[in-house]
Enzyme design. Structure first.
Site, short mmCIF file in Angstrom:
data_model
loop_
_atom_site.label_atom_id
_atom_site.label_comp_id
_atom_site.label_asym_id
_atom_site.label_seq_id
_atom_site.Cartn_x
_atom_site.Cartn_y
_atom_site.Cartn_z
N CYS A 123 23.11 36.05 14.19
CA CYS A 123 22.61 36.09 12.67
C CYS A 123 23.01 37.56 12.13
O CYS A 123 22.30 38.75 12.57
CB CYS A 123 21.16 35.72 12.34
SG CYS A 123 20.66 36.01 10.66
N ASN A 124 24.07 37.86 11.07
CA ASN A 124 24.35 38.95 10.71
C ASN A 124 23.12 39.66 9.86
O ASN A 124 22.82 40.84 10.18
CB ASN A 124 25.47 38.81 9.86
CG ASN A 124 26.92 38.94 10.58
OD1 ASN A 124 27.46 40.05 10.82
ND2 ASN A 124 27.36 37.73 10.92
N CYS B 75 30.65 37.55 9.13
CA CYS B 75 29.61 36.50 8.96
C CYS B 75 30.13 35.15 9.96
O CYS B 75 31.28 35.00 9.87
CB CYS B 75 29.70 35.97 7.53
SG CYS B 75 28.85 34.34 7.28
N GLU C 237 29.68 25.22 4.13
CA GLU C 237 28.53 24.34 4.06
C GLU C 237 29.17 23.18 3.57
O GLU C 237 28.61 22.18 4.08
CB GLU C 237 27.24 24.90 4.12
CG GLU C 237 26.95 25.96 4.99
CD GLU C 237 25.63 26.32 4.85
OE1 GLU C 237 24.75 25.99 4.02
OE2 GLU C 237 24.96 27.22 5.79
N ASP D 16 19.61 32.06 14.89
CA ASP D 16 20.30 32.27 13.77
C ASP D 16 19.55 31.92 12.72
O ASP D 16 18.46 30.62 13.12
CB ASP D 16 21.93 31.68 13.50
CG ASP D 16 22.24 31.92 12.25
OD1 ASP D 16 22.19 33.04 11.62
OD2 ASP D 16 23.37 31.21 11.65
#
Length: 283
Positions: free
Chosen positions: A86-87, A201, A167, A23
């Protein structure tokens, strides 16, 4: 009439494999979290290319170059299969990675779309899918294309504030709840009949309890599809059941700030990251 593509079962790889998970940052750890109980005897190698994120602000060519270099590192470490958790990389560079790799490569978008299809087949009224994703992923229209190919209508909603809130650790915070409520109300104005919600996501699984509560408060119940869990299940199809019950091992690499990776990564993986190795992949 829409003709649905036939999914070819993958060729089984040896048990107790080495699985590389890649990612641009931390979100792919939610895929690894779901992989651990599915393939318990595996050796996992996780690479977060944190020095070069966000990928979403880069050109497709740059994203492909970054992703291929990371994929080659994982192959050099002995990976039998590569999971692109990872999109952005899955949306814009999956074909480049697959062409560069002699091993199977699984992205996150197709498994999520197929999980939405399974939900629609279980309930024929669920033919309209709402995709929550980052701006870069929605602008690629990768989910819409994958869902349309499977005969599903898709509405993509960019939710750019959710990743930084996750985050920040504001998983169950009033600010996050209000931001989520605003995004969902905007999305429902465009897709009032959507009954399937696809989390596009890998940060968003951490918000799934809050999303469920918010949907209930808005009186708009939906089937929630976690693309991270769907991707883990897709990877598991490549491997036979592991009867030995051997414990998994994990090794973590980051290309910037291993302290931050340990701190944030522990929340994504839902367990402490005791050691993270710093890796220089160049520019």
């Amino acid at each position: 009439m829409t003709v649905k593509p036939v999914k070819t079962p993958p060729q089984l790889l040896p048990p107790n494999p080495t699985i590389g998970v890649f990612d641009s940052g931390f979100g792919g750890l939610t895929v690894l979290r779901d992989l651990l109980p599915l393939i318990p005897g595996a050796r996992y190698i996780y690479l977060g290319d944190t020095a070069r994120l966000p990928y979403g602000s880069k050109s497709r060519e740059t994203i492909a170059r970054y992703a291929v270099s990371s994929a080659k590192f994982l192959e050099d470490q002995g990976a039998d299969l590569l999971c692109i958790a990872c999109n952005t990389a899955s949306a814009l560079a999956l074909e480049d990675i697959q062409q560069a790799m002699p091993i199977p490569v699984v992205g996150v978008i197709q498994p999520g779309a197929e999980a939405a299809l399974a939900a629609s087949e279980a309930s024929p009224t669920q033919k309209s899918v709402l995709v929550l994703a980052t701006t870069a992923t929605t602008q690629s229209h990768a989910y819409a294309q994958a869902l349309n190919t499977l005969g599903l209508a898709a509405t993509e909603k960019a939710c750019p504030l959710l990743v930084p809130l996750v985050e920040e650790g504001w998983i169950d915070h009033p600010v996050t709840a209000e931001v989520l409520r605003i995004y969902l109300n905007e999305a429902f104005a465009e897709a009032p009949n959507a009954q399937t919600l696809l989390l596009g996501c890998t940060h968003y699984p951490l918000l799934q309890p809050l999303i469920g509560r918010t949907l209930a408060e808005l009186n708009h119940p939906m089937t929630i599809i976690d693309s991270a869990a769907a991707t883990a299940a897709s990877v598991a199809e490549y491997f036979p059941a592991n009867p030995t019950g051997a414990p998994a091992t994990s090794r973590f690499y980051a290309t910037d700030s291993i302290e931050k990776f340990q701190r944030l990564g522990s929340a994504f993986l839902n367990q402490p990251l005791s050691e993270v190795h710093l890796l220089d992949l160049g520019g």
